[in-house]
Scaffold this active site. Structure first.
Site, mmCIF file in Angstrom:
data_model
loop_
_atom_site.group_PDB
_atom_site.id
_atom_site.type_symbol
_atom_site.label_atom_id
_atom_site.label_comp_id
_atom_site.label_asym_id
_atom_site.label_seq_id
_atom_site.Cartn_x
_atom_site.Cartn_y
_atom_site.Cartn_z
ATOM 1 N N HIS A 201 1.653 7.911 -0.136
ATOM 2 C CA HIS A 201 1.113 7.805 -1.494
ATOM 3 C C HIS A 201 1.860 8.757 -2.441
ATOM 4 C CE1 HIS A 201 -2.441 7.521 -4.381
ATOM 5 N NE2 HIS A 201 -1.824 8.615 -4.816
ATOM 6 N N GLU A 202 1.943 10.014 -2.065
ATOM 7 C CA GLU A 202 2.572 10.989 -2.956
ATOM 8 C C GLU A 202 4.061 10.684 -3.144
ATOM 9 O OE1 GLU A 202 0.651 13.074 -4.621
ATOM 10 O OE2 GLU A 202 -1.022 12.214 -3.526
HETATM 11 ZN ZN LIG Z 1 -1.794 9.420 -6.638
#
Ligand SMILES: [Zn+2]
Length: 263
Positions: A201-202
């Site tokens: 995600h990051e």
């Molecule tokens: Zn995020």
């Protein structure tokens, strides 16, 4: 990453919390404008050649042409308090598992990460360094490797958010990268967020992706094939559909890596 606008992201995900709350809650207007321009460009390109897509790692109905391939050099850093799991220590084996998960998650996009180095640093003040502080900057000036096009992930206790387009050796250059909560690695103790997808995600933000709910029903993440979503998804809300009507086909993209639902 050598993008016109790039992000370094933090994760605010306390071990007592039950939901993902990414450090990138206020997405910069410059990044949103960039996403809109990119979307517009993609539409025009799609009209001419069938299109191409990157950065949609978890979308099952994508009908795009073969994605381009791109290798990104990856440097993984573990900054820990002491050599225990509670002290934020992560073994080289576990970091390697995390790297493999990222490559699995991004496989459909053509993006792959080439693991160049893993570092371990025992330093309590660095592991706990708050956002935007001189301690964090000192840590990254010491640990950061590679150029602006290379990804540095810092697995530690606290994170930070930052974005911009940075000149070499500027403060932004040193801060570029992602801070990942150490408990979210594959098999880690972060309940419901321990399959390594937090790093996915990051890293998605670092690559320029927004949350699918960023612009609400009418904007979303400014990528055509992401179903519209008004609000972030938490837990496992199967059937959630916040944007209804003919204009908004499909259920909310709760399985999208860039949403907040359980892994
Ligand atoms: Zn995020």
């Amino acid at each position: 990453m050598r993008l016109q606008i790039s992000l370094s992201l933090s994760l605010i995900l306390a071990t007592t919390s039950v939901a993902r709350n990414c450090g990138n809650t206020q997405e910069p207007i410059e990044l949103i404008e960039q996403a809109i321009r990119f979307n517009s460009h993609n539409r025009q390109t799609a009209g001419q050649s069938g299109g191409a897509s990157i950065g949609r790692p978890n979308h099952e109905s994508s009908k795009t042409s073969t994605p381009r391939t791109q290798e990104v050099n990856l440097y993984m850093h573990n900054i820990y308090i002491n050599e225990t799991a509670a002290g934020a220590y992560i073994s080289e084996e576990d970091l390697t598992k995390q790297w493999r998960v990222m490559n699995e998650n991004y496989a459909s996009t053509g993006i792959s990460f080439v693991l160049k180095n893993i570092t371990h640093t025992q330093n309590k003040s660095w592991a706990l360094a708050i956002r935007n502080g001189t301690t964090e900057l000192k840590m990254k000036q010491t640990l950061r490797m590679g150029g602006y096009e290379d990804l540095n992930l810092y697995f530690r206790v606290l994170g930070r958010g930052f974005f911009g387009d940075f000149a070499p050796n500027s403060e932004g250059f040193w801060q570029d990268g992602c801070d990942i909560l150490h408990t979210t690695i594959p098999g880690g103790p972060q309940v419901n967020y321990n399959e390594g997808k937090t790093a996915t995600h990051e890293t998605g933000h670092w690559l320029g992706l927004l949350h699918p709910f960023s612009g609400g029903c009418r904007g979303g993440d400014y990528i055509d094939d992401t179903p519209a979503e008004e609000t972030a998804s938490y837990g496992c809300p199967v059937g959630k559909d916040t944007c209804r009507g003919d204009m908004f086909p499909g259920l909310d993209p709760i399985h999208n890596f860039m949403d907040y639902a359980y892994e």
